[in-house]
Design an enzyme around this catalytic site. Structure first.
Site, mmCIF file in Angstrom:
data_model
loop_
_atom_site.group_PDB
_atom_site.id
_atom_site.type_symbol
_atom_site.label_atom_id
_atom_site.label_comp_id
_atom_site.label_asym_id
_atom_site.label_seq_id
_atom_site.Cartn_x
_atom_site.Cartn_y
_atom_site.Cartn_z
ATOM 1 C CG HIS A 98 36.389 35.952 36.338
ATOM 2 N ND1 HIS A 98 37.138 36.546 35.353
ATOM 3 C CD2 HIS A 98 35.780 36.965 36.997
ATOM 4 C CE1 HIS A 98 36.978 37.862 35.414
ATOM 5 N NE2 HIS A 98 36.164 38.148 36.393
ATOM 6 C CD GLU A 128 35.781 41.898 39.167
ATOM 7 O OE1 GLU A 128 35.525 40.713 39.028
ATOM 8 O OE2 GLU A 128 35.348 42.777 38.390
ATOM 9 C CG HIS A 178 36.632 42.258 33.488
ATOM 10 N ND1 HIS A 178 37.845 42.385 34.125
ATOM 11 C CD2 HIS A 178 35.849 41.582 34.346
ATOM 12 C CE1 HIS A 178 37.779 41.789 35.310
ATOM 13 N NE2 HIS A 178 36.575 41.293 35.467
ATOM 14 C CG HIS A 189 30.009 43.534 39.810
ATOM 15 N ND1 HIS A 189 31.207 44.187 40.005
ATOM 16 C CD2 HIS A 189 30.337 42.320 39.316
ATOM 17 C CE1 HIS A 189 32.214 43.390 39.630
ATOM 18 N NE2 HIS A 189 31.709 42.243 39.223
#
Lengths: 279, 128
Positions: free
Chosen positions: A59, A240, A12, A193
């Site tokens: 976030h 995540e 996302h 990431h």
């Protein structure tokens, strides 16, 4: 009866939303990313789910450090796109499905998953970018969406096994809802990431491909992988990926891979995507 | 602070309980930048705006200096400190380049070539 027919996993990355919103999706940098979702848009147009249960993380948009729910379910009628500091994304308001969401909350809590019930929550790129990737840029989202937020910002997130078992509990809850609804569950975030510190920019394609394989073929094994391995191998934000296990847990033990896509890079991240159908 | 297994990972600060306690006010200051009025007040006089928050002097200094790694070491979380970057008009990739000590074009080039390899960066004992 309501039923879960399929699962979608996707990264996302916020820059994907920004590329779409700013008309850059045709640029050379972004073309391969969006090309990877062309088949997905056709698939979901044919699948026509009534409801998407969208597992994602906030976030620091709706939740600051004042309240940090491990699992939160959105039971509201609507959810506004969040202003993440540059104004809200120009995407449709997200329409919830309060009746099914409240049923899920009740069922999950009695099934020993102590959900936080949320009646007001803005939804950030974690939720809206997957909708954009799957549905493009419609005037209104073509189905109802139940946001299910998982804390992955404050360490530790729930374990992979907990996420996987939450998926199984979601399946039981959906199966016991009397209305005839077609439900697709999304698991979002990842893939490898790291956004912070001197190790920022970390990508581990070998880890990502192995994760994609194992999520399909051996989800129970993948569910036992400890957080340390995600952080070490897939970066501090790669953790995540535990959210994909919620989606996988809600599907049959054996699934059919309808689509698989992987691309590096999208801004700071690897992009991964799967569509899994119950066999 | 007891040693955690992830302290062994180079170039990485895991936002755990210890970091969260250390950085609570720093992160809540960052959160306030979600509102346009606060962004304007911060830009008009950074020091005065920071003095509204019970942050340590070192934390305030790190913000004023835009010491992105320093903020993380002092309890900042990247999703919060990136709100300062947004206020400054910087992209996530620009601050990622700064945190990893390279120029933005160099960083972008590294990402196009497949990103930073994990080889040699799994643990401090393995690190170059």
């Amino acid at each position: 009866m309501a039923r879960i027919t399929a699962g979608v996993a996707t990264s996302h990355v916020p820059a994907i939303g920004a590329a779409l919103d700013n008309g850059k999706s045709g640029e050379d940098y972004w073309k391969p990313v969006f090309a990877g979702y062309e088949a997905s848009k056709a698939w979901i147009a044919a699948e026509k789910p009534d409801v998407v249960i969208l597992v994602y993380n906030d976030h620091a948009s709706a939740f600051s450090l004042e309240l940090i729910p491990t699992f939160a379910i959105g039971c509201a009628e609507t959810f506004q796109p969040a202003d993440e500091g540059w104004g809200p994304r120009p995407v449709p308001v997200v329409e919830g499905h309060p009746e099914l969401a409240w049923h899920l909350a009740e069922s999950l809590i009695l099934d020993e998953f102590d959900m936080t019930i949320v009646n007001r929550m803005d939804v950030d790129h974690g939720l809206t970018v997957p909708l954009s990737l799957m549905f493009g840029q419609p005037e209104a989202w073509p189905c109802r969406v139940i946001p299910l937020a998982v804390n992955v910002v404050q360490y530790p997130p729930p374990s992979g096994n907990r996420c996987y078992n939450l998926g199984k509990a979601i399946r039981r809850a959906v199966d016991s809802f009397p209305e005839d609804l077609k439900v697709v569950i999304f698991g979002t975030g990842g893939m490898s990431h790291q956004l912070q510190g001197p190790r920022a920019g970390l990508i581990n394609s070998a880890f990502d491909h192995a994760f994609l394989d194992r999520l399909v073929e051996d989800p129970e094994g993948q569910a036992r992988v400890p957080h340390l391995e995600y952080v070490r191998e897939a970066g501090s934000e790669g953790i995540e990926l535990v959210m994909w296990l919620v989606m996988r847990g809600a599907l049959d033990d054996r699934v059919k891979v309808a689509h698989r896509f992987y691309h590096v890079p999208a801004s700071n991240s690897a992009v991964g995507h799967l569509i899994l159908e119950n066999a | 602070m007891s040693a955690k297994p992830y302290h062994d990972i180079p170039g990485t600060i895991v936002f755990d309980a210890a970091q969260s306690r250390l950085g609570y006010h720093l992160n809540m200051f960052c959160m306030s930048l979600m509102k346009a009025d606060n962004r304007a007040a911060f830009k008009a006089n950074e020091r005065a705006f920071l003095d509204r928050w019970p942050m340590t002097e070192a934390q305030k200094r790190a913000v004023l200096d835009r010491d992105w790694n320093g903020m993380l070491a002092l309890g900042g979380n990247i999703y919060f400190t990136s709100k300062i970057a947004a206020t400054d008009g910087l992209s996530f990739q620009q601050i990622a380049a700064m945190m990893s000590g390279v120029s933005q074009p160099e960083y972008a080039e590294m990402m196009l070539k497949g990103g930073r390899s994990v080889e040699g960066l799994r643990s401090k004992s393995e690190a170059r």
